[in-house]
Scaffold this motif. Structure first.
Motif, PDB file in Angstrom:
ATOM      1  N   GLU A  34      67.138  59.433  60.847  1.00 23.80           N
ATOM      2  CA  GLU A  34      66.086  58.452  61.741  1.00 23.80           C
ATOM      3  C   GLU A  34      64.872  59.101  60.217  1.00 23.80           C
ATOM      4  N   LYS A  35      64.533  60.652  60.814  1.00 22.93           N
ATOM      5  CA  LYS A  35      63.722  61.696  60.618  1.00 22.93           C
ATOM      6  C   LYS A  35      64.011  61.142  58.706  1.00 22.93           C
ATOM      7  N   GLU A  36      64.734  61.886  58.240  1.00 20.21           N
ATOM      8  CA  GLU A  36      65.566  61.177  56.528  1.00 20.21           C
ATOM      9  C   GLU A  36      64.485  59.898  55.975  1.00 20.21           C
ATOM     10  N   SER A  37      65.214  58.811  56.638  1.00 23.81           N
ATOM     11  CA  SER A  37      64.078  58.023  56.608  1.00 23.81           C
ATOM     12  C   SER A  37      62.606  57.704  56.967  1.00 23.81           C
ATOM     13  N   GLU A  38      62.123  58.027  57.744  1.00 24.43           N
ATOM     14  CA  GLU A  38      60.201  58.574  57.826  1.00 24.43           C
ATOM     15  C   GLU A  38      60.944  58.602  56.695  1.00 24.43           C
ATOM     16  N   GLN A  39      60.937  59.515  56.007  1.00 26.66           N
ATOM     17  CA  GLN A  39      60.076  61.000  55.033  1.00 26.66           C
ATOM     18  C   GLN A  39      60.077  59.732  53.262  1.00 26.66           C
ATOM     19  N   ALA A  43      57.312  58.484  51.422  1.00 26.02           N
ATOM     20  CA  ALA A  43      56.925  58.319  49.589  1.00 26.02           C
ATOM     21  C   ALA A  43      56.971  57.650  49.293  1.00 26.02           C
ATOM     22  N   ARG A  44      58.204  55.978  49.753  1.00 20.00           N
ATOM     23  CA  ARG A  44      57.839  55.014  49.050  1.00 20.00           C
ATOM     24  C   ARG A  44      56.769  54.439  49.078  1.00 20.00           C
ATOM     25  N   LYS A  45      55.613  55.255  49.302  1.00 18.08           N
ATOM     26  CA  LYS A  45      54.597  54.746  50.362  1.00 18.08           C
ATOM     27  C   LYS A  45      53.526  55.098  49.328  1.00 18.08           C
ATOM     28  N   GLN A  76      61.715  54.186  39.117  1.00 18.48           N
ATOM     29  CA  GLN A  76      63.346  55.047  38.965  1.00 18.48           C
ATOM     30  C   GLN A  76      63.372  55.807  39.900  1.00 18.48           C
ATOM     31  N   ALA A  77      62.462  56.014  40.741  1.00 15.01           N
ATOM     32  CA  ALA A  77      61.784  56.495  42.093  1.00 15.01           C
ATOM     33  C   ALA A  77      61.800  55.317  42.723  1.00 15.01           C
ATOM     34  N   LEU A  78      61.281  54.536  42.661  1.00 12.00           N
ATOM     35  CA  LEU A  78      61.469  53.766  43.444  1.00 12.00           C
ATOM     36  C   LEU A  78      62.366  53.457  43.945  1.00 12.00           C
ATOM     37  N   ALA A  79      63.659  52.584  43.100  1.00  8.32           N
ATOM     38  CA  ALA A  79      64.792  52.371  43.153  1.00  8.32           C
ATOM     39  C   ALA A  79      65.767  53.112  43.395  1.00  8.32           C
ATOM     40  N   ALA A  80      65.778  54.929  43.593  1.00  4.84           N
ATOM     41  CA  ALA A  80      66.829  55.718  44.098  1.00  4.84           C
ATOM     42  C   ALA A  80      65.627  55.730  45.792  1.00  4.84           C
ATOM     43  N   ARG A  82      64.808  53.422  47.385  1.00  7.21           N
ATOM     44  CA  ARG A  82      65.910  51.811  47.866  1.00  7.21           C
ATOM     45  C   ARG A  82      67.434  52.720  47.988  1.00  7.21           C
ATOM     46  N   GLU A  83      67.724  52.871  47.475  1.00  5.67           N
ATOM     47  CA  GLU A  83      69.348  53.047  48.162  1.00  5.67           C
ATOM     48  C   GLU A  83      69.646  54.015  48.353  1.00  5.67           C
ATOM     49  N   ARG A  84      68.456  54.920  49.019  1.00  3.70           N
ATOM     50  CA  ARG A  84      68.973  55.779  49.584  1.00  3.70           C
ATOM     51  C   ARG A  84      68.126  55.710  51.154  1.00  3.70           C
ATOM     52  N   GLN A  85      67.514  54.673  50.926  1.00  5.24           N
ATOM     53  CA  GLN A  85      67.487  53.946  52.757  1.00  5.24           C
ATOM     54  C   GLN A  85      68.416  52.900  53.298  1.00  5.24           C
ATOM     55  N   LEU A  86      69.357  52.659  51.470  1.00  6.20           N
ATOM     56  CA  LEU A  86      70.220  51.447  52.539  1.00  6.20           C
ATOM     57  C   LEU A  86      71.238  52.248  52.835  1.00  6.20           C
ATOM     58  N   VAL A  87      71.490  53.912  51.979  1.00  9.59           N
ATOM     59  CA  VAL A  87      72.467  54.269  52.799  1.00  9.59           C
ATOM     60  C   VAL A  87      72.523  54.471  54.040  1.00  9.59           C
ATOM     61  N   LEU A  88      71.078  55.009  54.472  1.00  5.95           N
ATOM     62  CA  LEU A  88      71.449  55.208  55.274  1.00  5.95           C
ATOM     63  C   LEU A  88      71.056  54.681  57.024  1.00  5.95           C
ATOM     64  N   GLU A  89      70.368  53.100  56.459  1.00 11.46           N
ATOM     65  CA  GLU A  89      70.828  51.591  56.855  1.00 11.46           C
ATOM     66  C   GLU A  89      72.604  51.885  57.470  1.00 11.46           C
ATOM     67  N   GLN A  90      72.874  51.799  56.548  1.00 12.81           N
ATOM     68  CA  GLN A  90      74.355  52.140  56.772  1.00 12.81           C
ATOM     69  C   GLN A  90      75.222  52.953  57.590  1.00 12.81           C
ATOM     70  N   GLN A  91      74.455  53.957  57.516  1.00 14.67           N
ATOM     71  CA  GLN A  91      75.329  55.407  58.509  1.00 14.67           C
ATOM     72  C   GLN A  91      74.883  55.261  59.973  1.00 14.67           C
ATOM     73  N   MET A  92      72.907  54.568  59.391  1.00 13.31           N
ATOM     74  CA  MET A  92      72.679  54.792  61.671  1.00 13.31           C
ATOM     75  C   MET A  92      74.071  53.425  62.028  1.00 13.31           C
ATOM     76  N   SER A  93      74.097  51.995  61.049  1.00  8.86           N
ATOM     77  CA  SER A  93      74.830  50.966  61.465  1.00  8.86           C
ATOM     78  C   SER A  93      75.938  51.035  61.983  1.00  8.86           C
ATOM     79  N   PHE A  94      76.491  52.459  61.217  1.00 11.39           N
ATOM     80  CA  PHE A  94      78.073  53.628  61.583  1.00 11.39           C
ATOM     81  C   PHE A  94      77.709  53.945  62.953  1.00 11.39           C
ATOM     82  N   LEU A  95      77.152  54.465  62.803  1.00  7.72           N
ATOM     83  CA  LEU A  95      77.106  55.162  64.577  1.00  7.72           C
ATOM     84  C   LEU A  95      76.331  54.127  65.545  1.00  7.72           C
TER      85      LEU A  95
END
Length: 111
Positions: A34-39, A43-45, A76-80, A82-95
């Motif tokens: 959650e902390k990384e996702s908020e960061q 950053a995206r904003k 490129q930074a925005l794409a990276a 978003r990709e990381r955000q998707l990974v975190l969403e998958q991790q949260m879903s798994f948990l």
């Protein structure tokens, strides 16, 4: 020699302790995600604000290669991000799924 009952060290509560420990580990991991996702959201904003200002500068006649490079870097930074955000969403879903399944696996309350 007659068969007698074997004394196994197994106790039902061993599984419960083991999986409660796993649930506690999940409780520790979830706030990290959650902390990384908020960061990433913050950053995206900042990146989208910067991109908007850069585009405005280009529209106002500033046509520098530096501005184009900045926009490309932001893209490129925005794409990276978003990709990381998707990974975190998958991790949260798994948990969430795994945590929800723990009681059905061992028939215990994880609280």
């Amino acid at each position: 020699m007659p068969l007698t009952s074997f004394a196994f060290p197994f106790r039902k509560n061993v599984d419960h302790r083991r999986f409660r420990s796993l649930a506690r580990a999940f409780d520790g991991i979830q706030p990290q995600i959650e902390k990384e996702s908020e960061q990433l959201r913050r950053a995206r904003k900042r990146m989208t604000d910067c991109a908007a200002f850069s585009l405005e500068a280009i529209e106002n006649g500033e046509k520098s290669e530096c501005m184009a490079a900045t926009l490309e870097s932001l893209e490129q930074a925005l794409a990276a991000n978003r990709e990381r955000q998707l990974v975190l969403e998958q991790q949260m879903s798994f948990l969430t799924r795994t945590r929800a399944d723990l009681p059905s696996v061992l028939r215990f309350d994880t609280e």
